[in-house]
Design a protein around this motif. Structure first.
Motif, mmCIF file in Angstrom:
data_model
loop_
_atom_site.group_PDB
_atom_site.id
_atom_site.type_symbol
_atom_site.label_atom_id
_atom_site.label_comp_id
_atom_site.label_asym_id
_atom_site.label_seq_id
_atom_site.Cartn_x
_atom_site.Cartn_y
_atom_site.Cartn_z
ATOM 1 N N ASN A 112 62.747 31.362 -29.763
ATOM 2 C CA ASN A 112 63.702 30.344 -29.323
ATOM 3 C C ASN A 112 62.890 29.134 -28.853
ATOM 4 O OD1 ASN A 112 63.058 30.601 -26.508
ATOM 5 N ND2 ASN A 112 64.434 32.368 -26.371
ATOM 6 N N ASP A 113 63.524 28.163 -28.229
ATOM 7 C CA ASP A 113 62.822 26.937 -27.832
ATOM 8 C C ASP A 113 61.632 27.176 -26.905
ATOM 9 O OD1 ASP A 113 64.514 25.418 -29.338
ATOM 10 O OD2 ASP A 113 65.793 24.798 -27.662
ATOM 11 N N HIS A 114 61.653 28.244 -26.144
ATOM 12 C CA HIS A 114 60.622 28.483 -25.139
ATOM 13 C C HIS A 114 59.770 29.723 -25.409
ATOM 14 C CE1 HIS A 114 62.428 25.288 -22.815
ATOM 15 N NE2 HIS A 114 63.604 25.886 -22.945
ATOM 16 N N ILE A 115 60.067 30.451 -26.447
ATOM 17 C CA ILE A 115 59.329 31.689 -26.729
ATOM 18 C C ILE A 115 58.844 31.678 -28.179
ATOM 19 C CG2 ILE A 115 59.432 34.215 -26.870
ATOM 20 C CD1 ILE A 115 61.589 34.139 -24.698
ATOM 21 N N HIS A 116 57.543 31.880 -28.319
ATOM 22 C CA HIS A 116 56.921 31.991 -29.632
ATOM 23 C C HIS A 116 56.058 33.254 -29.635
ATOM 24 C CE1 HIS A 116 57.969 27.772 -29.429
ATOM 25 N NE2 HIS A 116 57.843 27.717 -30.747
ATOM 26 N N VAL A 117 55.907 33.870 -30.783
ATOM 27 C CA VAL A 117 55.111 35.084 -30.923
ATOM 28 C C VAL A 117 54.047 34.845 -31.990
ATOM 29 C CG1 VAL A 117 55.161 37.520 -31.569
ATOM 30 C CG2 VAL A 117 57.053 36.550 -30.277
ATOM 31 N N LEU A 118 52.807 35.194 -31.661
ATOM 32 C CA LEU A 118 51.724 35.106 -32.624
ATOM 33 C C LEU A 118 51.633 36.451 -33.340
ATOM 34 C CD1 LEU A 118 49.405 33.341 -33.733
ATOM 35 C CD2 LEU A 118 47.947 34.349 -31.965
ATOM 36 N N GLU A 119 51.933 36.463 -34.621
ATOM 37 C CA GLU A 119 51.930 37.720 -35.382
ATOM 38 C C GLU A 119 50.502 38.060 -35.793
ATOM 39 O OE1 GLU A 119 54.653 37.301 -38.663
ATOM 40 O OE2 GLU A 119 56.386 37.584 -37.357
#
Length: 113
Positions: A90-97
């Protein structure tokens, strides 16, 4: 590049010796004696830099010429040859795969190098 043992800071080794020993004789971990900060210009270019190039530049800075640039570039580019996408949740959460490597696990980043 000079490294010391976390169990005994007086126990020192050069990079090649540390690589071939893996662990110091006292079973500590090798750590760099000195880590100098990266330049501001490195961080200015970070967002446009491919991951392998980023890794190469960080390693070149850290290893202080202990490994010739051509050899180091071959090692880094050979180890980091798969993507690690940053996925927006979402706008505030990113995940590095970190599961796109050969073993499909995060360890591919450290273990392959």
């Amino acid at each position: 590049m000079e490294l010391y043992s976390t169990n005994n800071p007086d126990l020192r080794a050069g990079l090649s010796e540390a690589i071939f020993q893996a662990l110091p004789p006292d079973r500590g971990l090798y750590m760099p004696l000195e880590i100098t900060p990266l330049s501001a210009s490195f961080f200015d270019k970070l967002s446009s830099m491919p991951m392998a190039e980023m890794g190469f530049r960080i390693c070149r800075h850290l290893f202080q010429g202990s490994i010739p640039d051509n050899d180091l570039k071959e090692i880094v580019y050979g180890a980091i040859n798969f993507p690690a996408p940053l996925v927006e949740i979402n706008d505030h959460i990113h995940v590095l795969e970190l599961f796109h490597g050969t073993s499909l696990e995060y360890k591919d980043f450290g273990a392959r190098f």
